[in-house]
Design a protein around this motif. Structure first.
Motif, PDB file in Angstrom:
ATOM      1  N   GLN A 148      46.057 -31.544  -8.568  1.00  0.00           N
ATOM      2  CA  GLN A 148      46.043 -33.013  -8.467  1.00  0.00           C
ATOM      3  C   GLN A 148      45.412 -33.654  -9.702  1.00  0.00           C
ATOM      4  N   LEU A 149      44.291 -33.116 -10.174  1.00  0.00           N
ATOM      5  CA  LEU A 149      43.639 -33.729 -11.331  1.00  0.00           C
ATOM      6  C   LEU A 149      44.513 -33.567 -12.583  1.00  0.00           C
ATOM      7  N   ALA A 150      45.007 -32.349 -12.802  1.00  0.00           N
ATOM      8  CA  ALA A 150      45.807 -32.087 -14.008  1.00  0.00           C
ATOM      9  C   ALA A 150      47.022 -33.017 -14.059  1.00  0.00           C
ATOM     10  N   VAL A 151      47.707 -33.164 -12.928  1.00  0.00           N
ATOM     11  CA  VAL A 151      48.902 -34.014 -12.898  1.00  0.00           C
ATOM     12  C   VAL A 151      48.500 -35.483 -13.077  1.00  0.00           C
ATOM     13  N   GLY A 152      47.384 -35.868 -12.463  1.00  0.00           N
ATOM     14  CA  GLY A 152      46.902 -37.247 -12.603  1.00  0.00           C
ATOM     15  C   GLY A 152      46.546 -37.572 -14.052  1.00  0.00           C
ATOM     16  N   LEU A 153      45.938 -36.612 -14.761  1.00  0.00           N
ATOM     17  CA  LEU A 153      45.566 -36.841 -16.164  1.00  0.00           C
ATOM     18  C   LEU A 153      46.814 -36.926 -17.038  1.00  0.00           C
ATOM     19  N   ALA A 154      47.795 -36.083 -16.736  1.00  0.00           N
ATOM     20  CA  ALA A 154      49.055 -36.137 -17.494  1.00  0.00           C
ATOM     21  C   ALA A 154      49.717 -37.505 -17.290  1.00  0.00           C
ATOM     22  N   GLY A 155      49.575 -38.037 -16.080  1.00  0.00           N
ATOM     23  CA  GLY A 155      50.142 -39.353 -15.777  1.00  0.00           C
ATOM     24  C   GLY A 155      49.491 -40.467 -16.593  1.00  0.00           C
ATOM     25  N   ARG A 156      48.327 -40.165 -17.180  1.00  0.00           N
ATOM     26  CA  ARG A 156      47.647 -41.153 -18.031  1.00  0.00           C
ATOM     27  C   ARG A 156      47.918 -40.894 -19.506  1.00  0.00           C
ATOM     28  N   GLY A 157      48.873 -40.034 -19.780  1.00  0.00           N
ATOM     29  CA  GLY A 157      49.274 -39.809 -21.168  1.00  0.00           C
ATOM     30  C   GLY A 157      48.482 -38.732 -21.888  1.00  0.00           C
TER      31      GLY A 157
END
Ligand SMILES: C[S@@+](CC[C@H](N)C(=O)[O-])C[C@H]1O[C@@H](n2cnc3c(N)ncnc32)[C@H](O)[C@@H]1O
Length: 183
Positions: free
Chosen positions: A57-66
């Protein structure tokens, strides 16, 4: 010996791990937002490592922030779940199965602007020596001036308050009573 038991249990836990994620952090966007206070420290297009990525969840969320995200974990099943979540969200995340001490075998020194080791993960390192070795690996991978984001839980405090964690998923309730851990 302890390590083998631990990894086996995280491999088994991987399919139901969301039970252990709090309601407020279930989606990648919410998980990343829970680190809002430190995310501003990262440069634009930061190179970021989540080195105990769990179900991602964190990794995907951070990727979602560029951010340019690499997600690693000692558990192959956790790494697989992170890759699946990444695909589901059409994120571009590199996933690698590696325990903390193996990280320097996969990444050069000073590769990352930010390294995350969150969700009470470091507590799984074996004794003080294991924790120091894990932190030394993470530290090598950080650029000068980079940031290590580490969260842990003081189970003794939680126990002393007599509380357990309650989770509800799909209408079913699960209670987690922490065991005592000596650091
Ligand atoms: C409590 S979970 C936290 C997962 C995720 N960071 C989160 O907050 O949901 C702990 C994670 O640490 C990983 N882990 C345990 N020992 C490890 C080690 N020696 N090296 C790397 N990861 C490890 C487990 O496989 C598991 O995914």
């Amino acid at each position: 010996m302890t390590e083998v038991t631990l990894l086996t249990s995280y491999d088994s836990l991987a399919e139901v791990y969301e039970w252990l994620i709090s309601d407020a952090k279930l989606t990648p966007a919410e998980f990343a937002a829970s680190f809002e206070d430190v995310l501003g420290l990262a440069p634009p297009n930061a190179q970021v490592l989540d080195c105990s990525c769990g179900t991602g969840q964190l990794a995907v969320g951070l990727a979602g922030r560029g951010m340019q995200v690499v997600a690693t974990d000692a558990s192959a099943a956790m790494v697989r779940r992170t890759a699946e979540l990444s695909e589901e969200h059409e994120a571009s995340i590199r996933t690698v199965r590696a325990d903390w001490q193996e990280l320097p075998d996969h990444f050069g020194d000073a590769t990352f602007d930010m390294v995350f080791c969150v969700g009470n993960s470091l507590h799984h390192a074996e004794g003080a020596g294991g924790r120091v070795a894990a932190l030394a690996s993470m530290s090598r991978l950080l650029r000068r001036g980079g940031h290590l984001v580490l969260t842990s839980r003081t189970w003794e405090l939680v126990r002393a308050r007599g509380s357990a964690s309650d989770y509800v998923r799909n209408g079913a309730r699960f209670s987690l009573t922490p065991r005592t851990t000596r650091w």
